[in-house]
Design a protein around this motif. Structure first.
Motif, mmCIF file in Angstrom:
data_model
loop_
_atom_site.group_PDB
_atom_site.id
_atom_site.type_symbol
_atom_site.label_atom_id
_atom_site.label_comp_id
_atom_site.label_asym_id
_atom_site.label_seq_id
_atom_site.Cartn_x
_atom_site.Cartn_y
_atom_site.Cartn_z
ATOM 1 N N SER A 173 0.547 -1.150 -0.055
ATOM 2 C CA SER A 173 0.070 0.375 0.356
ATOM 3 C C SER A 173 0.721 0.950 0.201
ATOM 4 C CB SER A 173 -0.794 0.154 1.043
ATOM 5 O OG SER A 173 -0.432 0.397 2.459
ATOM 6 N N GLY A 174 0.292 2.649 -0.337
ATOM 7 C CA GLY A 174 0.534 3.783 -0.268
ATOM 8 C C GLY A 174 1.414 4.140 0.429
ATOM 9 N N SER A 175 1.147 3.507 2.419
ATOM 10 C CA SER A 175 2.024 3.209 3.084
ATOM 11 C C SER A 175 3.711 2.987 3.758
ATOM 12 C CB SER A 175 1.820 3.058 4.270
ATOM 13 O OG SER A 175 1.424 1.942 4.588
ATOM 14 N N ARG A 177 5.765 3.257 0.325
ATOM 15 C CA ARG A 177 5.896 3.911 -0.515
ATOM 16 C C ARG A 177 7.903 4.271 -1.144
ATOM 17 N NH1 ARG A 177 2.485 5.613 -4.939
ATOM 18 N NH2 ARG A 177 1.444 6.037 -3.627
ATOM 19 N N ILE A 206 -2.796 -5.375 -0.364
ATOM 20 C CA ILE A 206 -3.070 -4.202 -0.703
ATOM 21 C C ILE A 206 -4.878 -4.134 0.735
ATOM 22 C CG2 ILE A 206 -3.705 -2.022 -1.307
ATOM 23 C CD1 ILE A 206 -2.474 -4.143 -3.625
ATOM 24 N N SER A 207 -5.616 -4.313 0.163
ATOM 25 C CA SER A 207 -6.913 -4.202 0.255
ATOM 26 C C SER A 207 -7.630 -6.006 0.171
ATOM 27 C CB SER A 207 -8.478 -3.450 -0.005
ATOM 28 O OG SER A 207 -7.997 -3.707 -1.529
ATOM 29 N N ILE A 233 4.019 -0.563 -5.501
ATOM 30 C CA ILE A 233 2.853 -0.035 -4.578
ATOM 31 C C ILE A 233 1.805 0.712 -5.430
ATOM 32 C CG2 ILE A 233 2.823 2.725 -3.081
ATOM 33 C CD1 ILE A 233 4.510 0.098 -2.162
ATOM 34 N N GLU A 234 0.046 0.296 -4.756
ATOM 35 C CA GLU A 234 -1.044 0.411 -5.241
ATOM 36 C C GLU A 234 -1.957 1.528 -3.948
ATOM 37 O OE1 GLU A 234 -4.257 -1.859 -7.862
ATOM 38 O OE2 GLU A 234 -3.076 -2.403 -6.850
ATOM 39 N N GLY A 235 -2.743 2.042 -4.277
ATOM 40 C CA GLY A 235 -3.792 2.720 -3.866
ATOM 41 C C GLY A 235 -4.319 1.321 -2.702
ATOM 42 N N GLY A 236 -4.703 1.812 -1.942
ATOM 43 C CA GLY A 236 -6.418 1.348 -1.724
ATOM 44 C C GLY A 236 -6.294 1.205 0.281
ATOM 45 N N GLN A 237 -7.500 0.166 1.075
ATOM 46 C CA GLN A 237 -7.350 0.611 2.155
ATOM 47 C C GLN A 237 -7.052 -1.122 2.853
ATOM 48 O OE1 GLN A 237 -9.225 3.084 4.208
ATOM 49 N NE2 GLN A 237 -8.665 3.812 1.979
ATOM 50 N N THR A 238 -5.358 -0.508 3.190
ATOM 51 C CA THR A 238 -4.925 -1.468 3.788
ATOM 52 C C THR A 238 -5.622 -2.510 4.924
ATOM 53 O OG1 THR A 238 -3.193 -0.661 4.192
ATOM 54 C CG2 THR A 238 -2.236 -2.153 4.478
#
Length: 420
Positions: A173-175, A177, A206-207, A233-238
């Motif tokens: 996830s983005g955290s 990066r 990620i999610s 890295i990819e966005g999402g709710q971890t």
């Protein structure tokens, strides 16, 4: 005169007949008249005609149809709960998992009958000092095992290096990066230390709907390194809890039911910031599942970027993450690392490898069998070292009792061939 009298008489007769006809027609309209006529004699035809034109009401009542019960509208459910289903570990289309590696120096007689004692409980134990440094010279008689508070008789203590099955479970996830490049290199360091018989798998998460196996069980170091290179890295709710839940289950299922492999160490190496944002499973569901799985969890936690200011009544995001990660390691006999700089990652990778290698396997037969499904708490104590050095045994907090297994049927011997 006679003619006129005849006329008058005829008129009287006709008038009487008309009056009688009118009375007959009016009789149904008068209450009780029909009944009186029936009592006096046979009813006239005029009454019958009136009955045909005006039928009496029927006394039998037609049953009233029962109305359908009113349906109570279903309570409104948020959209995410209506569609959310238990997450699954998605598999990357790769080759089938490697077959269990065999020791080339082990001689196996195909006609030999191997007897396995499935009543033994095996514990993987690390022994450390107060500074968490491993201790490798503990004698067999210096261990004591307690189950449900009762000391058990130890059958075997070995320190031989047994094969390891482990999973690299990496938060994408983005955290993470700014750390992903160094994390991949540290994971490659762990893979490079694999020895014959070891196997690993790689999970990217990620999610809840994006937990994927990039490489399933294999001893091929290059295949594992290639899978690590595919991370991005990819966005999402971890969903940290979901990722650990599924990966631990995957590791525990490997070679399940094979008593020969029961001493094999199983572990997860989790890399994350520890902030769970939207997991399907709750933390308590995860820890209940881990009681049935002998899988150690080693954590590399990048928690420094999380907020450390706590709320009025709630802990801070960093405190929540540290509490979750520490509990994962403690209840499984693993260990947590919280690097403050990326330069620490190579040393952490080497330490995890050493912790996996330098462990004792303690085997004992429970003095009292537990009920199937019952959790049996376990504690291992170790005597102090020379000069009063404090030594600490680290292992899982217990295990879940299994149903008794039926003994396999005896093998039928082939009849001896008759000589001619």
């Amino acid at each position: 005169m006679r003619r006129s009298e005849f006329s008058v008489g005829s008129g009287r007769t006709s008038a009487a007949a008309v009056l009688l006809a009118l009375a007959a027609l009016a009789s149904p309209l008068v209450p009780g008249s029909g009944a009186r006529q029936q009592q006096q004699g046979r009813p006239r035809r005029a009454v019958d005609a009136a009955a045909q034109t005006q039928p009496a009401p029927q006394t039998r009542q037609t049953p009233t149809p029962t109305p359908a019960p009113a349906q109570t509208p279903a309570p409104a459910v948020p959209p995410q709960q209506q569609t959310q289903a238990p997450p699954k570990l998605r598999a990357q289309p790769t080759a089938e998992p490697d077959a269990p590696a065999q020791d080339p120096n082990q001689e196996v007689d195909p006609d030999e009958v191997v007897t396995i004692d499935t009543s033994l409980v095996n514990l993987h134990v690390r022994v450390v000092d107060r500074n968490n440094r491993p201790i490798n010279d503990v004698g067999n008689q210096e261990f004591r095992v307690f189950e449900n508070g009762v000391q058990q008789k130890v059958e075997f203590v070995t320190r031989e290096e047994v094969p390891i099955t482990y999973g690299l479970v990496v938060d994408n996830s983005g955290s993470l990066r700014s750390q992903i490049g160094q994390v991949v290199e540290a994971a490659k360091t762990i893979v490079a230390s694999n020895k014959p018989g070891d196997e690993a798998f790689v999970v990217r998460f990620i999610s809840s709907d994006e937990i994927k196996i990039l490489q399933d069980f294999t001893a091929d170091k290059q295949a594992l390194a290639d899978a690590l290179d595919d991370m991005f890295i990819e966005g999402g709710q971890t969903a940290v809890i979901d990722a650990v839940y599924l990966a631990a289950e995957h590791a525990a299922e490997r070679r399940k039911g094979d008593p020969v492999e029961d001493k094999r160490r199983r572990a997860l190496i989790l890399v994350t910031d520890g902030e769970d944002r939207n997991s399907f499973y709750k933390a308590e569901q995860l820890f209940e599942a881990m009681k049935e799985q002998d899988v150690q969890i080693f954590v590399i936690g990048f928690v420094n970027e999380l907020e450390k200011e706590r709320g009025f009544i709630s802990p801070s995001k960093r405190q929540k993450a540290v509490s979750l990660l520490d509990r994962m390691a403690k209840e499984t006999g693993g260990r947590t690392f919280y690097p403050t700089a990326l330069s620490e990652l190579p040393g952490i990778a080497e330490q995890i490898t050493k912790d996996l290698r330098t462990q004792y396997v303690i085997s004992y037969r429970p003095a009292a069998a537990g009920r199937p499904g019952e959790f049996r708490p376990v504690r291992v104590a170790v005597s102090d070292g020379r000069g009063g050095e404090k030594r600490i045994a680290v292992t899982r907090t217990g295990y879940t009792a299994r149903p008794a297994q039926a003994a396999p049927p005896p093998q039928q011997q082939k009849p001896a061939a008759r000589r001619p």
